[in-house]
Motif scaffolding. Structure first.
Motif, PDB file in Angstrom:
ATOM      1  N   GLU A 133      -5.522   8.939   3.359  1.00 51.79           N
ATOM      2  CA  GLU A 133      -4.134   9.650   2.486  1.00 51.79           C
ATOM      3  C   GLU A 133      -3.267   9.178   3.709  1.00 51.79           C
ATOM      4  N   ALA A 134      -3.389  10.362   4.615  1.00 50.74           N
ATOM      5  CA  ALA A 134      -2.824  10.073   6.138  1.00 50.74           C
ATOM      6  C   ALA A 134      -2.347   8.936   6.642  1.00 50.74           C
ATOM      7  N   ARG A 135      -3.799   7.904   6.594  1.00 46.67           N
ATOM      8  CA  ARG A 135      -3.235   7.541   6.756  1.00 46.67           C
ATOM      9  C   ARG A 135      -2.333   6.144   6.161  1.00 46.67           C
ATOM     10  N   ARG A 136      -2.807   5.974   4.489  1.00 52.37           N
ATOM     11  CA  ARG A 136      -1.545   5.258   4.318  1.00 52.37           C
ATOM     12  C   ARG A 136      -0.398   5.760   4.671  1.00 52.37           C
ATOM     13  N   GLY A 137      -0.406   6.694   4.549  1.00 49.60           N
ATOM     14  CA  GLY A 137       1.485   7.311   5.220  1.00 49.60           C
ATOM     15  C   GLY A 137       2.054   7.341   6.228  1.00 49.60           C
ATOM     16  N   GLY A 138       0.657   6.511   7.305  1.00 50.06           N
ATOM     17  CA  GLY A 138       1.706   6.918   8.536  1.00 50.06           C
ATOM     18  C   GLY A 138       1.501   8.202   8.875  1.00 50.06           C
ATOM     19  N   GLU A 139       1.098   8.785   8.977  1.00 50.87           N
ATOM     20  CA  GLU A 139       1.346  10.614   9.266  1.00 50.87           C
ATOM     21  C   GLU A 139       0.432  10.519  10.398  1.00 50.87           C
TER      22      GLU A 139
END
Length: 207
Positions: free
Chosen positions: A53-59
């Motif tokens: 989820e974090a990777r998809r959001g570029g976090e």
């Protein structure tokens, strides 16, 4: 591989017998080697592996961010887990070398090499009464015996998943010597274990 005779009914309804070839696994030796002497006692670095989820959001997730996910949560059941990883060996290449070493003894049957990790997780959980109750070994055993786990198991797993930190925390430990050095010091022990068809556990020779 072995042959068995079995009965069957042919198209005319008559019973016949036939030979059937079957196979089964037979363990001829099964030994383990403890690699802990090769693992540095002090961790090399602690890192956070962002969730999908974090990777998809570029976090960008820091170690502090991961800790705050846990400390700032008000959930009664929550958990943060640190996993220990070893760094420095190419395990696939080592597996090939170990298989080649076993083959050098003349052993021609199937060989299975696995790397098993023990006590590689450190978990911190909420101090709430509900958390203590849910994680009690006695409670889990009683639920299993009474089959209540069928009802409460999915509920607990769901709450635990929701309360767990989203991102993974890992502590990497360096291997103190190369896998070639490990093979150099332990090759004879491995060869002897194969020849003797050993079922023992050994601690790796370090020097």
């Amino acid at each position: 591989t072995y042959t068995e005779t079995e009965s069957y009914q042919d198209s005319d309804g008559n019973w016949q017998t036939r030979s059937v070839t079957k196979s089964r696994d037979v363990t001829e030796f099964d030994f383990s080697i403890d690699l802990s002497p090769y693992i540095c006692e002090q961790w090399w670095r602690v890192a956070v592996i962002p969730s999908a989820e974090a990777r998809r959001g570029g976090e960008t997730v820091t170690f502090r961010d991961a800790l705050e996910q846990y400390t700032l949560s008000n959930k009664k059941i929550k958990e943060i887990v640190l996993k220990k990883l070893c760094h420095g060996w190419n395990l696939e290449e080592l597996k090939k070398k170990l298989i080649a070493l076993v083959r050098s003894t003349g052993y021609e049957n199937s060989i299975n090499v696995t790397y098993n990790r023990i006590d590689y997780k450190i978990a911190a959980r909420s101090s709430s009464t509900l958390s203590h109750f849910a994680n009690s070994t006695l409670v889990r055993v009683l639920c299993y015996i009474s089959c209540l786990c069928i009802i409460f198991g999915p509920i607990y797993c769901c709450l635990r998943t929701i309360g767990s930190t989203r991102d993974n925390i890992v502590a990497e430990y360096m291997m103190m010597k190369s896998d070639d050095i490990f093979l150099q010091f332990n090759a004879q022990m491995i060869v002897n274990s194969v020849i003797q068809r050993s079922y023992n556990s050994y601690i790796a020779h370090f020097t």
